[in-house]
Design a protein around this motif. Structure first.
Motif, PDB file in Angstrom:
ATOM      1  N   ALA A 106     -15.498  10.082 -12.518  1.00 20.93           N
ATOM      2  CA  ALA A 106     -15.850   8.655 -12.502  1.00 20.93           C
ATOM      3  C   ALA A 106     -14.922   7.905 -11.551  1.00 20.93           C
ATOM      4  CB  ALA A 106     -15.772   8.078 -13.913  1.00 20.93           C
ATOM      5  N   ILE A 107     -13.633   8.235 -11.603  1.00 17.43           N
ATOM      6  CA  ILE A 107     -12.672   7.577 -10.706  1.00 17.43           C
ATOM      7  C   ILE A 107     -12.883   8.020  -9.266  1.00 17.43           C
ATOM      8  CG2 ILE A 107     -10.208   7.332 -10.170  1.00 17.43           C
ATOM      9  CD1 ILE A 107      -9.720   7.507 -13.235  1.00 17.43           C
ATOM     10  N   LEU A 108     -13.125   9.321  -9.051  1.00 16.86           N
ATOM     11  CA  LEU A 108     -13.397   9.802  -7.699  1.00 16.86           C
ATOM     12  C   LEU A 108     -14.662   9.139  -7.145  1.00 16.86           C
ATOM     13  CD1 LEU A 108     -12.539  11.678  -5.377  1.00 16.86           C
ATOM     14  CD2 LEU A 108     -13.935  13.477  -6.437  1.00 16.86           C
ATOM     15  N   GLY A 109     -15.700   9.003  -7.965  1.00 19.46           N
ATOM     16  CA  GLY A 109     -16.916   8.310  -7.536  1.00 19.46           C
ATOM     17  C   GLY A 109     -16.636   6.868  -7.153  1.00 19.46           C
ATOM     18  N   THR A 110     -15.722   6.226  -7.879  1.00 24.13           N
ATOM     19  CA  THR A 110     -15.327   4.857  -7.546  1.00 24.13           C
ATOM     20  C   THR A 110     -14.727   4.782  -6.152  1.00 24.13           C
ATOM     21  OG1 THR A 110     -14.936   4.387  -9.879  1.00 24.13           O
ATOM     22  CG2 THR A 110     -13.879   2.916  -8.302  1.00 24.13           C
ATOM     23  N   THR A 111     -14.003   5.828  -5.740  1.00 23.64           N
ATOM     24  CA  THR A 111     -13.405   5.793  -4.398  1.00 23.64           C
ATOM     25  C   THR A 111     -14.479   5.771  -3.314  1.00 23.64           C
ATOM     26  OG1 THR A 111     -13.179   8.209  -4.081  1.00 23.64           O
ATOM     27  CG2 THR A 111     -11.342   7.047  -5.172  1.00 23.64           C
ATOM     28  N   PHE A 112     -15.615   6.422  -3.551  1.00 23.50           N
ATOM     29  CA  PHE A 112     -16.694   6.396  -2.563  1.00 23.50           C
ATOM     30  C   PHE A 112     -17.297   4.991  -2.458  1.00 23.50           C
ATOM     31  CE2 PHE A 112     -16.479  10.956  -3.350  1.00 23.50           C
ATOM     32  CZ  PHE A 112     -16.549  11.441  -2.053  1.00 23.50           C
ATOM     33  N   VAL A 113     -17.464   4.330  -3.596  1.00 16.46           N
ATOM     34  CA  VAL A 113     -17.975   2.954  -3.592  1.00 16.46           C
ATOM     35  C   VAL A 113     -16.963   2.030  -2.918  1.00 16.46           C
ATOM     36  CG1 VAL A 113     -18.698   1.031  -5.068  1.00 16.46           C
ATOM     37  CG2 VAL A 113     -19.383   3.373  -5.644  1.00 16.46           C
ATOM     38  N   PHE A 114     -15.691   2.187  -3.273  1.00 19.46           N
ATOM     39  CA  PHE A 114     -14.648   1.365  -2.659  1.00 19.46           C
ATOM     40  C   PHE A 114     -14.581   1.602  -1.150  1.00 19.46           C
ATOM     41  CE2 PHE A 114     -11.447  -0.012  -6.140  1.00 19.46           C
ATOM     42  CZ  PHE A 114     -12.483  -0.466  -6.928  1.00 19.46           C
ATOM     43  N   LEU A 117       0.833  -1.200   0.000  1.00 17.78           N
ATOM     44  CA  LEU A 117       0.000   0.000   0.000  1.00 17.78           C
ATOM     45  C   LEU A 117       0.871   1.254   0.000  1.00 17.78           C
ATOM     46  CD1 LEU A 117      -2.880  -0.663   2.561  1.00 17.78           C
ATOM     47  CD2 LEU A 117      -3.069  -0.363   0.104  1.00 17.78           C
ATOM     48  N   GLY A 118       1.903   1.246   0.824  1.00 18.55           N
ATOM     49  CA  GLY A 118       2.798   2.389   0.927  1.00 18.55           C
ATOM     50  C   GLY A 118       3.487   2.709  -0.384  1.00 18.55           C
ATOM     51  N   MET A 119       3.835   1.662  -1.142  1.00 14.12           N
ATOM     52  CA  MET A 119       4.481   1.899  -2.436  1.00 14.12           C
ATOM     53  C   MET A 119       3.527   2.609  -3.395  1.00 14.12           C
ATOM     54  SD  MET A 119       6.873  -1.468  -3.131  1.00 14.12           S
ATOM     55  CE  MET A 119       5.506  -2.600  -3.217  1.00 14.12           C
ATOM     56  N   VAL A 120       2.295   2.122  -3.478  1.00 12.61           N
ATOM     57  CA  VAL A 120       1.334   2.706  -4.420  1.00 12.61           C
ATOM     58  C   VAL A 120       0.938   4.114  -3.985  1.00 12.61           C
ATOM     59  CG1 VAL A 120      -0.935   2.435  -5.490  1.00 12.61           C
ATOM     60  CG2 VAL A 120       0.489   0.419  -5.087  1.00 12.61           C
ATOM     61  N   ILE A 121       0.612   4.293  -2.716  1.00 17.70           N
ATOM     62  CA  ILE A 121       0.235   5.613  -2.210  1.00 17.70           C
ATOM     63  C   ILE A 121       1.432   6.563  -2.310  1.00 17.70           C
ATOM     64  CG2 ILE A 121      -0.476   6.897  -0.145  1.00 17.70           C
ATOM     65  CD1 ILE A 121      -2.726   5.346  -1.608  1.00 17.70           C
ATOM     66  N   GLU A 148      -6.181   3.354   6.603  1.00 20.20           N
ATOM     67  CA  GLU A 148      -5.973   1.941   6.312  1.00 20.20           C
ATOM     68  C   GLU A 148      -5.295   1.206   7.459  1.00 20.20           C
ATOM     69  OE1 GLU A 148      -7.445   0.164   3.508  1.00 20.20           O
ATOM     70  OE2 GLU A 148      -8.409   2.069   3.980  1.00 20.20           O
ATOM     71  N   PHE A 149      -4.854   1.941   8.475  1.00 22.01           N
ATOM     72  CA  PHE A 149      -4.343   1.264   9.666  1.00 22.01           C
ATOM     73  C   PHE A 149      -5.441   0.404  10.286  1.00 22.01           C
ATOM     74  CE2 PHE A 149      -3.047   0.763  14.065  1.00 22.01           C
ATOM     75  CZ  PHE A 149      -1.755   0.298  13.880  1.00 22.01           C
ATOM     76  N   GLY A 150      -6.692   0.784  10.061  1.00 19.37           N
ATOM     77  CA  GLY A 150      -7.819  -0.006  10.548  1.00 19.37           C
ATOM     78  C   GLY A 150      -7.810  -1.439  10.025  1.00 19.37           C
ATOM     79  N   LEU A 151      -7.095  -1.671   8.930  1.00 20.75           N
ATOM     80  CA  LEU A 151      -6.992  -3.029   8.389  1.00 20.75           C
ATOM     81  C   LEU A 151      -6.183  -3.946   9.300  1.00 20.75           C
ATOM     82  CD1 LEU A 151      -6.330  -2.174   4.640  1.00 20.75           C
ATOM     83  CD2 LEU A 151      -8.444  -3.093   5.612  1.00 20.75           C
ATOM     84  N   SER A 152      -5.444  -3.367  10.229  1.00 19.58           N
ATOM     85  CA  SER A 152      -4.652  -4.198  11.153  1.00 19.58           C
ATOM     86  C   SER A 152      -5.555  -5.054  12.036  1.00 19.58           C
ATOM     87  CB  SER A 152      -3.741  -3.323  12.019  1.00 19.58           C
ATOM     88  OG  SER A 152      -4.526  -2.488  12.865  1.00 19.58           O
ATOM     89  N   ARG A 153      -6.831  -4.694  12.130  1.00 17.98           N
ATOM     90  CA  ARG A 153      -7.776  -5.447  12.970  1.00 17.98           C
ATOM     91  C   ARG A 153      -8.424  -6.625  12.245  1.00 17.98           C
ATOM     92  NH1 ARG A 153      -8.880  -0.029  13.638  1.00 17.98           N
ATOM     93  NH2 ARG A 153      -8.117   0.827  15.571  1.00 17.98           N
ATOM     94  N   PHE A 192      -8.260  -6.170  -3.431  1.00 14.24           N
ATOM     95  CA  PHE A 192      -9.186  -5.045  -3.329  1.00 14.24           C
ATOM     96  C   PHE A 192      -8.487  -3.816  -2.751  1.00 14.24           C
ATOM     97  CE2 PHE A 192     -11.799  -2.427  -0.583  1.00 14.24           C
ATOM     98  CZ  PHE A 192     -12.655  -1.876  -1.532  1.00 14.24           C
ATOM     99  N   VAL A 193      -7.772  -3.983  -1.645  1.00 12.51           N
ATOM    100  CA  VAL A 193      -7.123  -2.852  -0.978  1.00 12.51           C
ATOM    101  C   VAL A 193      -6.050  -2.236  -1.881  1.00 12.51           C
ATOM    102  CG1 VAL A 193      -5.706  -2.201   1.010  1.00 12.51           C
ATOM    103  CG2 VAL A 193      -7.676  -3.680   1.334  1.00 12.51           C
ATOM    104  N   ILE A 194      -5.296  -3.067  -2.572  1.00 13.52           N
ATOM    105  CA  ILE A 194      -4.297  -2.548  -3.510  1.00 13.52           C
ATOM    106  C   ILE A 194      -5.005  -1.839  -4.666  1.00 13.52           C
ATOM    107  CG2 ILE A 194      -2.425  -3.158  -5.110  1.00 13.52           C
ATOM    108  CD1 ILE A 194      -1.834  -3.398  -2.010  1.00 13.52           C
TER     109      ILE A 194
END
Length: 195
Positions: free
Chosen positions: A121-129, A17-21, A66-71, A82-84
């Protein structure tokens, strides 16, 4: 063969995640630095800069929340992909704001307005994701977000529809300002501390 436990897998996921972000943040910062390095090359646009700030904040917020994914108790390859994919979608927003070449356009604002359908369209995808991401993080995470979350997704999607439809500069600036205000609210409301 022993299966790694969640707390062993999460650092691996976090690195990817860190690489992509990091690529997205680098793209944004390099784009802004370009204005400083070559101030006369392209006109600075309020509309473009508002979205540049907003997407930079979005990239930083993504890394933070995304630190919440640690749980997550059980990682699957599907959740990993999905997360990537979510991170890649955010990177694409950065790439649309600072493309490799805008020579055939009248500047960044012209490029943005002519490519707004892709951007929104891509920004809208972020809301769905984000809805899927929130469900992956579990009921406790969703409860912490409260009813506000049920309001923010439809508002975000509505902003994307308005931005997608209208090429009017003032409407576009208003959409960007509302999005930035919404981000500030969530930073204060939820993301200010890590739970």
């Amino acid at each position: 063969m022993d299966t790694p436990v969640s707390h062993e897998l999460f650092p691996h996921v976090r690195i990817v995640l860190g690489m992509v972000i990091g690529l997205g943040i680098t793209r944004m910062l390099a784009g802004v630095a370009g204005f400083i390095q070559h101030p006369g090359r392209y006109k600075v646009s309020l509309l473009h800069m508002l979205w540049a700030v907003s997407i930079l904040v979005e990239l930083i917020l993504f890394w933070w929340w995304e630190f919440g994914l640690s749980r997550i108790d059980r990682w699957t390859f599907g959740i990993f992909i999905f997360v990537i994919g979510y991170a890649v979608v955010l990177y694409l927003l950065a790439a649309l704001l600072f493309p490799d070449n805008i020579a055939e356009y009248g500047g960044y604002e012209d490029f943005f307005l002519k490519r707004r359908h892709w951007f929104f369209a891509i920004l809208g995808t972020t809301f769905v994701f984000d809805v899927i991401d929130t469900l992956i993080k579990g009921a406790d995470y969703f409860t912490r977000l409260s009813v506000d979350y049920l309001v923010q997704v439809p508002i975000g999607l509505a902003l994307c529809i308005v931005g997608w439809i209208s090429a009017n500069r003032n409407v576009q600036i208003a959409v960007a300002l509302v999005h930035l205000t919404y981000q500030a609210y969530w930073i204060v409301r939820v993301y200010n501390t890590m739970h």
